[in-house]
Design a protein around this motif. Structure first.
Motif, PDB file in Angstrom:
ATOM      1  N   THR A 191       0.830  -1.210   0.000  1.00 14.23           N
ATOM      2  CA  THR A 191       0.000   0.000   0.000  1.00 14.23           C
ATOM      3  C   THR A 191       0.863   1.257   0.000  1.00 14.23           C
ATOM      4  OG1 THR A 191      -1.740  -1.173   1.195  1.00 14.23           O
ATOM      5  CG2 THR A 191      -1.817   1.225   1.246  1.00 14.23           C
ATOM      6  N   VAL A 192       1.865   1.288   0.849  1.00 12.23           N
ATOM      7  CA  VAL A 192       2.754   2.459   0.919  1.00 12.23           C
ATOM      8  C   VAL A 192       3.508   2.618  -0.405  1.00 12.23           C
ATOM      9  CG1 VAL A 192       4.816   3.418   2.029  1.00 12.23           C
ATOM     10  CG2 VAL A 192       2.994   2.414   3.415  1.00 12.23           C
ATOM     11  N   GLY A 193       4.004   1.532  -0.948  1.00 12.26           N
ATOM     12  CA  GLY A 193       4.735   1.588  -2.212  1.00 12.26           C
ATOM     13  C   GLY A 193       3.867   2.110  -3.348  1.00 12.26           C
ATOM     14  N   LEU A 194       2.665   1.592  -3.468  1.00  4.59           N
ATOM     15  CA  LEU A 194       1.759   2.058  -4.517  1.00  4.59           C
ATOM     16  C   LEU A 194       1.367   3.523  -4.302  1.00  4.59           C
ATOM     17  CD1 LEU A 194      -0.573  -1.031  -5.025  1.00  4.59           C
ATOM     18  CD2 LEU A 194       1.102  -0.096  -6.636  1.00  4.59           C
ATOM     19  N   MET A 195       1.164   3.903  -3.044  1.00  2.00           N
ATOM     20  CA  MET A 195       0.810   5.284  -2.748  1.00  2.00           C
ATOM     21  C   MET A 195       1.939   6.235  -3.178  1.00  2.00           C
ATOM     22  SD  MET A 195      -0.127   7.103   0.870  1.00  2.00           S
ATOM     23  CE  MET A 195       1.515   6.874   1.507  1.00  2.00           C
ATOM     24  N   LEU A 196       3.174   5.870  -2.897  1.00  2.00           N
ATOM     25  CA  LEU A 196       4.306   6.712  -3.291  1.00  2.00           C
ATOM     26  C   LEU A 196       4.417   6.828  -4.811  1.00  2.00           C
ATOM     27  CD1 LEU A 196       7.011   5.611  -0.703  1.00  2.00           C
ATOM     28  CD2 LEU A 196       5.829   7.809  -0.821  1.00  2.00           C
ATOM     29  N   VAL A 197       4.185   5.724  -5.510  1.00  2.00           N
ATOM     30  CA  VAL A 197       4.244   5.755  -6.973  1.00  2.00           C
ATOM     31  C   VAL A 197       3.154   6.672  -7.523  1.00  2.00           C
ATOM     32  CG1 VAL A 197       3.929   4.373  -9.071  1.00  2.00           C
ATOM     33  CG2 VAL A 197       5.355   3.505  -7.217  1.00  2.00           C
ATOM     34  N   VAL A 198       1.948   6.543  -6.989  1.00  6.11           N
ATOM     35  CA  VAL A 198       0.840   7.391  -7.443  1.00  6.11           C
ATOM     36  C   VAL A 198       1.104   8.856  -7.097  1.00  6.11           C
ATOM     37  CG1 VAL A 198      -1.617   7.876  -7.107  1.00  6.11           C
ATOM     38  CG2 VAL A 198      -0.858   5.529  -7.418  1.00  6.11           C
ATOM     39  N   LEU A 199       1.615   9.123  -5.887  1.00  6.06           N
ATOM     40  CA  LEU A 199       1.938  10.501  -5.507  1.00  6.06           C
ATOM     41  C   LEU A 199       3.021  11.096  -6.406  1.00  6.06           C
ATOM     42  CD1 LEU A 199       1.829  10.431  -1.603  1.00  6.06           C
ATOM     43  CD2 LEU A 199       0.286  11.636  -3.151  1.00  6.06           C
ATOM     44  N   GLY A 200       3.897  10.263  -6.942  1.00  7.08           N
ATOM     45  CA  GLY A 200       4.927  10.734  -7.860  1.00  7.08           C
ATOM     46  C   GLY A 200       4.353  11.308  -9.141  1.00  7.08           C
TER      47      GLY A 200
END
Length: 142
Positions: A54-63
Motif C-alpha cells: 500500500t505504501v509503495g503504490l501510494m508513493l508511486v501514485v503521488l509521484g
C-alpha cells in the motif's frame, strides 16, 4: 487553438521556471523510485506485505503529481503552477519530520527542504508567474 498551444517549444522560458520544472521532475522520480523500492521489498517478504504494498503504490501514485506538474510547467501551462506549489508545500513537513529523526534520514530531510524551498522561490518568482500568464493580485485590481 492559439499559436502558443500549438507550438511545442516556447520562445522564452525563464531560468527559474526551468529550475522549478527540474525540481518537480526530481521529486517525481524520487517518489516513484522510492515507491517501487518499498513495493519490491514488501513483495520480497520484508515486513507486512499488505502495508508495504500500500505504501509503495501510494508513493508511486503521488509521484504522478509533481510529474504532471513538471510537464505542464515545461509546456508553460498556467494550471501547472498550483500542483507544483502544493507539492513543494507538502515537502516541507516531510522534510521537517526527516530532520527530527536520529538516523540516516537527516541528509534526505536537508535535500528535501532545500528542493522544496528552491521550488517555491522559483515558482513564486514574478518572471515565472508572468511567463505562465498568472497576474499578480496588484495587477488584477488595475
Amino acid at each position: 487553438m492559439s499559436s502558443e498551444q500549438t507550438s511545442t517549444e516556447p520562445a522564452h522560458r525563464p531560468r527559474r521556471l526551468f529550475l522549478a520544472t527540474l525540481v518537480c521532475v526530481l521529486e517525481a522520480l524520487a517518489l516513484v523510485v522510492g515507491g517501487l523500492y518499498v513495493l519490491v521489498r514488501g513483495l520480497a517478504g520484508s515486513g507486512d506485505q499488505g502495508d508495504t504494498a500500500t505504501v509503495g503504490l501510494m508513493l508511486v501514485v503521488l509521484g504522478a503529481i509533481p510529474g504532471i506538474a513538471a510537464r505542464g510547467l515545461w509546456r508553460l501551462r498556467r494550471w501547472s503552477r498550483g500542483p507544483a506549489v502544493i507539492t513543494q508545500l507538502m515537502g516541507l513537513p516531510v522534510a521537517w519530520t526527516l530532520l527530527k529523526t536520529d538516523s540516516m534520514f537527516i541528509p534526505g530531510g536537508i535535500a528535501l527542504a532545500a528542493a522544496s524551498i528552491a521550488g517555491l522561490v522559483c515558482l513564486l518568482n514574478k518572471e515565472t508567474t508572468e511567463t505562465l500568464g498568472i497576474r499578480a493580485p496588484s495587477d488584477a485590481a488595475s
